[in-house]
Design an enzyme around this catalytic site. Sequence first.
Site, PDB file in Angstrom:
ATOM      1  N   GLU A 121       0.822  -1.216   0.000  1.00  0.00           N
ATOM      2  CA  GLU A 121       0.000   0.000   0.000  1.00  0.00           C
ATOM      3  C   GLU A 121       0.858   1.270   0.000  1.00  0.00           C
ATOM      4  O   GLU A 121       0.663   2.165   0.825  1.00  0.00           O
ATOM      5  CB  GLU A 121      -0.964  -0.030   1.195  1.00  0.00           C
ATOM      6  CG  GLU A 121      -1.875  -1.247   1.155  1.00  0.00           C
ATOM      7  CD  GLU A 121      -2.931  -1.291   2.242  1.00  0.00           C
ATOM      8  OE1 GLU A 121      -2.692  -0.761   3.330  1.00  0.00           O
ATOM      9  OE2 GLU A 121      -4.009  -1.868   1.973  1.00  0.00           O
ATOM     10  N   TRP A 144      -8.553  -2.145  -5.836  1.00  0.00           N
ATOM     11  CA  TRP A 144      -8.058  -2.844  -4.651  1.00  0.00           C
ATOM     12  C   TRP A 144      -8.118  -4.369  -4.721  1.00  0.00           C
ATOM     13  O   TRP A 144      -7.715  -5.049  -3.773  1.00  0.00           O
ATOM     14  CB  TRP A 144      -8.795  -2.347  -3.402  1.00  0.00           C
ATOM     15  CG  TRP A 144      -8.566  -0.886  -3.180  1.00  0.00           C
ATOM     16  CD1 TRP A 144      -9.346   0.145  -3.615  1.00  0.00           C
ATOM     17  CD2 TRP A 144      -7.451  -0.287  -2.506  1.00  0.00           C
ATOM     18  NE1 TRP A 144      -8.796   1.352  -3.249  1.00  0.00           N
ATOM     19  CE2 TRP A 144      -7.629   1.117  -2.565  1.00  0.00           C
ATOM     20  CE3 TRP A 144      -6.323  -0.786  -1.848  1.00  0.00           C
ATOM     21  CZ2 TRP A 144      -6.726   2.016  -2.000  1.00  0.00           C
ATOM     22  CZ3 TRP A 144      -5.422   0.110  -1.286  1.00  0.00           C
ATOM     23  CH2 TRP A 144      -5.621   1.492  -1.364  1.00  0.00           C
ATOM     24  N   GLU A 151     -12.310  -2.465  12.169  1.00  0.00           N
ATOM     25  CA  GLU A 151     -12.390  -1.736  10.897  1.00  0.00           C
ATOM     26  C   GLU A 151     -13.547  -2.202  10.009  1.00  0.00           C
ATOM     27  O   GLU A 151     -14.312  -1.397   9.503  1.00  0.00           O
ATOM     28  CB  GLU A 151     -11.052  -1.886  10.153  1.00  0.00           C
ATOM     29  CG  GLU A 151     -11.049  -1.239   8.790  1.00  0.00           C
ATOM     30  CD  GLU A 151      -9.688  -1.324   8.099  1.00  0.00           C
ATOM     31  OE1 GLU A 151      -8.738  -1.868   8.695  1.00  0.00           O
ATOM     32  OE2 GLU A 151      -9.592  -0.825   6.965  1.00  0.00           O
ATOM     33  N   ARG A 210      -6.190 -11.132  -5.665  1.00  0.00           N
ATOM     34  CA  ARG A 210      -5.498 -10.589  -4.502  1.00  0.00           C
ATOM     35  C   ARG A 210      -5.282 -11.639  -3.423  1.00  0.00           C
ATOM     36  O   ARG A 210      -4.266 -11.632  -2.731  1.00  0.00           O
ATOM     37  CB  ARG A 210      -6.290  -9.394  -3.947  1.00  0.00           C
ATOM     38  CG  ARG A 210      -5.792  -8.919  -2.614  1.00  0.00           C
ATOM     39  CD  ARG A 210      -6.403  -7.592  -2.242  1.00  0.00           C
ATOM     40  NE  ARG A 210      -6.192  -7.318  -0.821  1.00  0.00           N
ATOM     41  CZ  ARG A 210      -6.609  -6.241  -0.196  1.00  0.00           C
ATOM     42  NH1 ARG A 210      -7.260  -5.308  -0.869  1.00  0.00           N
ATOM     43  NH2 ARG A 210      -6.392  -6.061   1.095  1.00  0.00           N
ATOM     44  N   ASP A 220      -8.197  -9.122   4.059  1.00  0.00           N
ATOM     45  CA  ASP A 220      -7.920  -8.037   4.997  1.00  0.00           C
ATOM     46  C   ASP A 220      -9.007  -7.930   6.071  1.00  0.00           C
ATOM     47  O   ASP A 220      -9.858  -7.048   5.992  1.00  0.00           O
ATOM     48  CB  ASP A 220      -7.817  -6.715   4.218  1.00  0.00           C
ATOM     49  CG  ASP A 220      -7.302  -5.575   5.077  1.00  0.00           C
ATOM     50  OD1 ASP A 220      -6.838  -5.830   6.188  1.00  0.00           O
ATOM     51  OD2 ASP A 220      -7.367  -4.417   4.618  1.00  0.00           O
ATOM     52  N   ARG A 267       5.838  -7.867   8.010  1.00  0.00           N
ATOM     53  CA  ARG A 267       4.446  -8.179   7.666  1.00  0.00           C
ATOM     54  C   ARG A 267       4.311  -8.780   6.255  1.00  0.00           C
ATOM     55  O   ARG A 267       5.070  -8.432   5.357  1.00  0.00           O
ATOM     56  CB  ARG A 267       3.568  -6.929   7.792  1.00  0.00           C
ATOM     57  CG  ARG A 267       3.462  -6.474   9.234  1.00  0.00           C
ATOM     58  CD  ARG A 267       2.673  -5.202   9.351  1.00  0.00           C
ATOM     59  NE  ARG A 267       1.248  -5.414   9.457  1.00  0.00           N
ATOM     60  CZ  ARG A 267       0.336  -4.800   8.714  1.00  0.00           C
ATOM     61  NH1 ARG A 267       0.700  -3.985   7.745  1.00  0.00           N
ATOM     62  NH2 ARG A 267      -0.944  -5.012   8.910  1.00  0.00           N
TER      63      ARG A 267
HETATM   64  C1  GCV Z   1      -2.265   0.374   8.447  1.00  0.00           C
HETATM   65  C2  GCV Z   1      -5.887  -2.169   5.649  1.00  0.00           C
HETATM   66  C3  GCV Z   1      -6.282  -0.901   6.341  1.00  0.00           C
HETATM   67  C4  GCV Z   1      -5.133   0.080   6.387  1.00  0.00           C
HETATM   68  C5  GCV Z   1      -3.953  -0.613   7.073  1.00  0.00           C
HETATM   69  C6  GCV Z   1      -3.612  -1.864   6.290  1.00  0.00           C
HETATM   70  C7  GCV Z   1      -2.490  -2.662   6.917  1.00  0.00           C
HETATM   71  O1  GCV Z   1      -5.690  -1.947   4.291  1.00  0.00           O
HETATM   72  O2  GCV Z   1      -7.395  -0.341   5.707  1.00  0.00           O
HETATM   73  O3  GCV Z   1      -5.554   1.195   7.112  1.00  0.00           O
HETATM   74  O4  GCV Z   1      -2.841   0.234   7.180  1.00  0.00           O
HETATM   75  O5  GCV Z   1      -4.733  -2.693   6.234  1.00  0.00           O
HETATM   76  O6  GCV Z   1      -2.792  -3.661   7.547  1.00  0.00           O
HETATM   77  O7  GCV Z   1      -1.345  -2.304   6.760  1.00  0.00           O
END
Ligand code: GCV
Length: 663
Positions: A272, A526, A379, A322, A351, A305
Amino acid sequence: MYGQAWLDYSKPSKETDRMISKIDNRIQIDPAFLKDVCIHSAIREYELFSGRIVDKIVGTENLDHKFSIYLKQISEPDLGGEGYIINVTNKVVIAAKTSAGILYGMFRFIEVLRSQEIKSPMSIESVPSNDFRMVNHWDNMDGSIERGYSGDSFFFSDHQLIVNERTHTYARLMASIGINSVAINNVNVKDEANFLMTRKHLKPLVQLAQLFESYNIKLFLSINYAAPIEFGELESADPLDPSFISWWDQQSKWLFEHLPNFGGYLVKADSEGRPGPFTYGRTQADGANMLAKAVGPYGGLVVWRCFVYNCQQDWRDTKTDRAKAGYEAFMPLDGKFMDNVILQIKNGPMDFQVREPVSPLFGAMKATNQFLEVQAAQEYTGQQRHLCYLVPMWKEILEFDTCHDVNSKVKDIISGKTYKRQFGGMVAVINTGNNENWTGHDLAAANWYGFGKLAWDTNESPESIAQNFVRLTYGLDPLVEETITKLLLTSWSTYESYTSPLGIGWMVNPNHHYGPNVDGYEYDRWGTYHRSTNSAIGVDRTNNGTNYTGQYHETWTVKYSDLHNCPIELLLFFHRVDYKYVLPSGQTLIQYIYDTHFDGAMQAESYYASWLDLESKLENTVYKRVRDRFLHQKEHARLWCDVINSYFFRKTGIKDKWGRKLY
Ligand code: GCV
């Protein structure tokens, strides 16, 4: 102001009070522990709990006074470094190899006393399932929190690190549930956070590290892999470039020399928009090992990660999946990571959706240390406005048998047991903030508490964790316990039922991810598509489609690939299914969607009603705060239900069998 969550000792029950008064006011300490900071935290905790200052007596001879407490060193190999034994007879002996074990034992003893579960004689032995029990904060130095739903950060404000009384209470809360590692800053390291590891912030960092140390917590920092470029000191972040290597060597040496109790780095790279080794044609192992060599001499760790995927996908591209990305990037590197690297793998391949299969990396990687990463911050699961107790989900993941070996359930993989790995454990993206109640929704604290408890003992049940949480936080009234425990235990499946069906995920508003929007991500970059038409929905991930199923052990490849055998809750994750397809329950797929959404919304409505029954039993501010959340949940669940059902009604033209209103 801030509360004490489950450590609020201000209103002990009569029985607990009676017990405290029976206990001698002296604590005997094994001299072996005297120099350890954690022992003082343990005693201090007992003082806070009992409301008395105790006399400390040093010695190994047992006091034979009435009911006294003795903190004793023992060297049972099975207890490891953090396990403990509590023996209650005519005295209480809390025994452990280290003072950290005593601290955990003391918290447990207090918990047992507060829950009125103490008996004499009684013996409790506990050894953590995982050596690492970690939380990640996504806190930014301007005070905001990425995906934070409980106010701003209490670690940072105005680009400064803060250490105050709240931080102290935080450390106690974390230690009370066994958390022993904390990364305090967002994995998206930007702006001032680049400088967190420099002299500029050293003073409060040292203070924090010392505070953490007294609660057996290692401090980790999220770092920007390309920091020397950010600082304008280098032009390349190629992990094989000698200047880049030497920059990180120097930086790490400095940090470990100045920061006591420093654990190491947490890294989000090539993900990202974050920089990483891919830019230089290098692998994730090249990047991680470069850092691992830099921290290795000081016993440091690199937590790397695996959330690596292409976030610039063209939605018209149906070949790229993905879900496959993590495995594709990391599986070929198994065995290539240094021993002090731990890969941090999200529970599912996408995710943190409300339902995903378990990441195929677990079990498949046999020669690599692994952490399981879950998200307590809600989230995608209601953002701490909806109740969604996630411990049952995490438990299901831990119990998933990857079939790669004998004893290769996820819990055994990540603990390091299956493949005899040196490091392993569980990580939660944590849900705290500076709201008075820490977690926005008071009951979301159950996910915080529950994460620690489950990471400590992966065999504990979500039920018993929920019950203990309720007793410690809201007291021992049976109606309160029964009502809240039931709400907690049913909440994940309720949330799932009125949001996105059968593992499809992502039907949320883009960016902030709150509220229903079926096509919100459908034509975006995405890689999160449901590909719904007027006859079918879902992505074929079998070998007729993207062949994601091929990343699992054959047992699961076969099961997931078979439309009729695939676990129903994951049907649309793995298959493209006609709306008229008849499920094993006898319902068509479309009717299943309608039914679950209507049922889920009704269930959410009933939560509000159940909460109202507790008015006289709970402290008023808390009662009202939670009541308002349930009121919102009830209305918002109805919105979810209507938006999702209407979308599919309009798409298919198929009416609800029971004639309920569709729009
Ligand atoms: C910290 C998702 C979240 C992002 C987060 C990312 C990650 O995409 O929406 O906010 O970023 O995961 O785990 O790195």
